[in-house]
Write a protein that holds these residues in place. Structure first.
Motif, PDB file in Angstrom:
ATOM      1  N   LYS A   1       0.898  -1.281   0.059  1.00 47.18           N
ATOM      2  CA  LYS A   1      -0.151  -0.069   0.002  1.00 47.18           C
ATOM      3  C   LYS A   1       0.699   1.166   0.008  1.00 47.18           C
ATOM      4  CE  LYS A   1      -3.328   2.596   2.811  1.00 47.18           C
ATOM      5  NZ  LYS A   1      -3.975   2.410   3.969  1.00 47.18           N
TER       6      LYS A   1
ATOM      7  N   ARG B   1       4.008   1.389  -0.961  1.00 46.03           N
ATOM      8  CA  ARG B   1       4.714   1.821  -2.245  1.00 46.03           C
ATOM      9  C   ARG B   1       3.908   2.172  -3.379  1.00 46.03           C
ATOM     10  NH1 ARG B   1       7.486   3.004  -6.107  1.00 46.03           N
ATOM     11  NH2 ARG B   1       6.985   1.843  -7.842  1.00 46.03           N
ATOM     12  N   SER B   2       2.600   1.836  -3.447  1.00 46.98           N
ATOM     13  CA  SER B   2       1.682   2.445  -4.285  1.00 46.98           C
ATOM     14  C   SER B   2       1.601   3.953  -4.085  1.00 46.98           C
ATOM     15  CB  SER B   2       0.585   1.871  -4.297  1.00 46.98           C
ATOM     16  OG  SER B   2      -0.492   2.278  -5.268  1.00 46.98           O
ATOM     17  N   GLU B   3       1.476   4.418  -2.780  1.00 52.19           N
ATOM     18  CA  GLU B   3       1.368   5.600  -2.296  1.00 52.19           C
ATOM     19  C   GLU B   3       2.636   6.314  -2.697  1.00 52.19           C
ATOM     20  OE1 GLU B   3       0.548   8.531   1.848  1.00 52.19           O
ATOM     21  OE2 GLU B   3       0.098   6.394   1.619  1.00 52.19           O
TER      22      GLU B   3
ATOM     23  N   ALA C   1       4.468   5.811  -5.121  1.00 51.14           N
ATOM     24  CA  ALA C   1       4.804   5.982  -6.559  1.00 51.14           C
ATOM     25  C   ALA C   1       3.819   7.292  -6.993  1.00 51.14           C
ATOM     26  CB  ALA C   1       4.159   5.070  -7.293  1.00 51.14           C
ATOM     27  N   GLN C   2       2.574   7.318  -6.573  1.00 50.53           N
ATOM     28  CA  GLN C   2       1.671   8.592  -6.978  1.00 50.53           C
ATOM     29  C   GLN C   2       2.057   9.902  -6.140  1.00 50.53           C
ATOM     30  OE1 GLN C   2      -2.150   7.068  -4.981  1.00 50.53           O
ATOM     31  NE2 GLN C   2      -1.948   5.082  -5.908  1.00 50.53           N
TER      32      GLN C   2
ATOM     33  N   ARG D   1      10.819  -1.283  -5.493  1.00 52.09           N
ATOM     34  CA  ARG D   1      10.033  -1.855  -6.710  1.00 52.09           C
ATOM     35  C   ARG D   1      10.942  -2.722  -7.430  1.00 52.09           C
ATOM     36  NH1 ARG D   1      10.549   0.102 -11.563  1.00 52.09           N
ATOM     37  NH2 ARG D   1       8.352  -0.338 -11.987  1.00 52.09           N
TER      38      ARG D   1
ATOM     39  N   ARG E   1       5.026  -4.525  -6.258  1.00 53.42           N
ATOM     40  CA  ARG E   1       4.251  -4.069  -7.329  1.00 53.42           C
ATOM     41  C   ARG E   1       2.873  -4.577  -7.217  1.00 53.42           C
ATOM     42  NH1 ARG E   1       8.529  -5.157 -12.328  1.00 53.42           N
ATOM     43  NH2 ARG E   1      10.221  -4.133 -11.338  1.00 53.42           N
ATOM     44  N   GLY E   2       1.858  -3.934  -7.122  1.00 55.07           N
ATOM     45  CA  GLY E   2       0.711  -4.407  -7.089  1.00 55.07           C
ATOM     46  C   GLY E   2       0.221  -5.218  -5.895  1.00 55.07           C
TER      47      GLY E   2
END
Length: 252
Positions: free
Chosen positions: A118, A120-122, A124-125, A204, A227-228
């Motif tokens: 979660k 890691r996704s934040e 990236a954004q 990542r 990732r994902g």
């Protein structure tokens, strides 16, 4: 077609007490953080108080540092330099043997793998330079309350130095922090993490064989390919709980 802007890199010379250490390829953001982080990672300083003054001149491409402590330039230059791999190449004075003498990490704070994914996704954004150019590396620290601080650079190791510089300037405690990076985790990345005391490093992409061996020796948790809903758990220090499908989270 949407065209992204080109990522920037500039030659920046680092001088300590009048001695030029090296010229580095850097992105001109957060250069003071980079200087603190690099000097700490390489053992030139033990904390932020060791720096008496620092002058960043972006136009001239220079960073000049005055240390409160004694600095033997000749001794530094007598040590063998190791040039780091990848974009934004840098210089480290630590060999694999040197890093093995670092203190082993003993922090006990744990994280769930789903939490790392979660964050890691934040990460990236919120990586503004990467979103603008498509060609930047980033590093971020996740604090105990879940908030994050991000630093970016053309070089993956430079980005990590920037985030370490921020952490030592703010006097943050490493045992309560999680380090995430976009770049490959190599032995010099592990050395930077170990020097500061990060218990967990997530990326990542991949970790090298040498980095994994060193991380196991220093008791650092390394998680790659975040990732994902996928990840590779390279080490088993017990700080990351695999709460996702075993088919998606490969444990090595």
């Amino acid at each position: 077609m949407n065209r992204k802007g080109c990522p920037d890199e500039y030659p920046i010379s680092l001088t300590i007490n009048g001695y030029e250490i090296a010229v580095f390829q850097l992105t001109k953001f957060d250069l003071e953080d980079w200087a603190y982080g690099y000097l700490y990672s390489e053992g030139f300083i033990q904390d932020a108080n060791d720096i008496e003054a620092i002058l960043v001149d972006e136009e001239m491409g220079s960073i000049s540092v005055s240390l409160r402590t004694d600095f033997d330039g000749e001794q530094v230059f007598s040590k063998k330099k190791h040039y780091t791999a990848g974009c934004g190449r840098g210089v480290t004075f630590f060999s694999m043997t040197d890093v093995k003498s670092f203190e082993k990490i003993t922090a006990e704070k744990t994280y769930s793998l789903s939490y790392l994914l979660k964050k890691r996704s934040e990460f990236a954004q919120k990586s503004e330079l990467y979103l603008e150019t498509g060609g930047m590396h980033g590093a971020c620290i996740i604090k105990e309350d879940g908030s994050m601080v991000i630093r970016e650079d053309i070089g993956r190791h430079n980005a990590v130095d920037k985030i370490i510089g921020h952490a030592i300037r703010k006097r943050l405690q490493p045992e309560q922090l999680l380090l995430l990076t976009t770049g490959r985790v190599s032995y010099e990345m592990i050395s930077k993490a170990a020097k500061f005391g990060f218990p967990v490093i997530g990326s990542r992409t991949a970790a090298t064989k040498q980095a994994v061996q060193l991380a196991k020796y220093l008791n650092i948790e390394v998680i790659g390919y975040l990732r994902g809903k996928m990840a590779t758990i390279y080490t088993s220090a017990g700080r990351v709980e695999n709460d996702v499908s075993s088919e998606l989270a490969l444990e090595i």
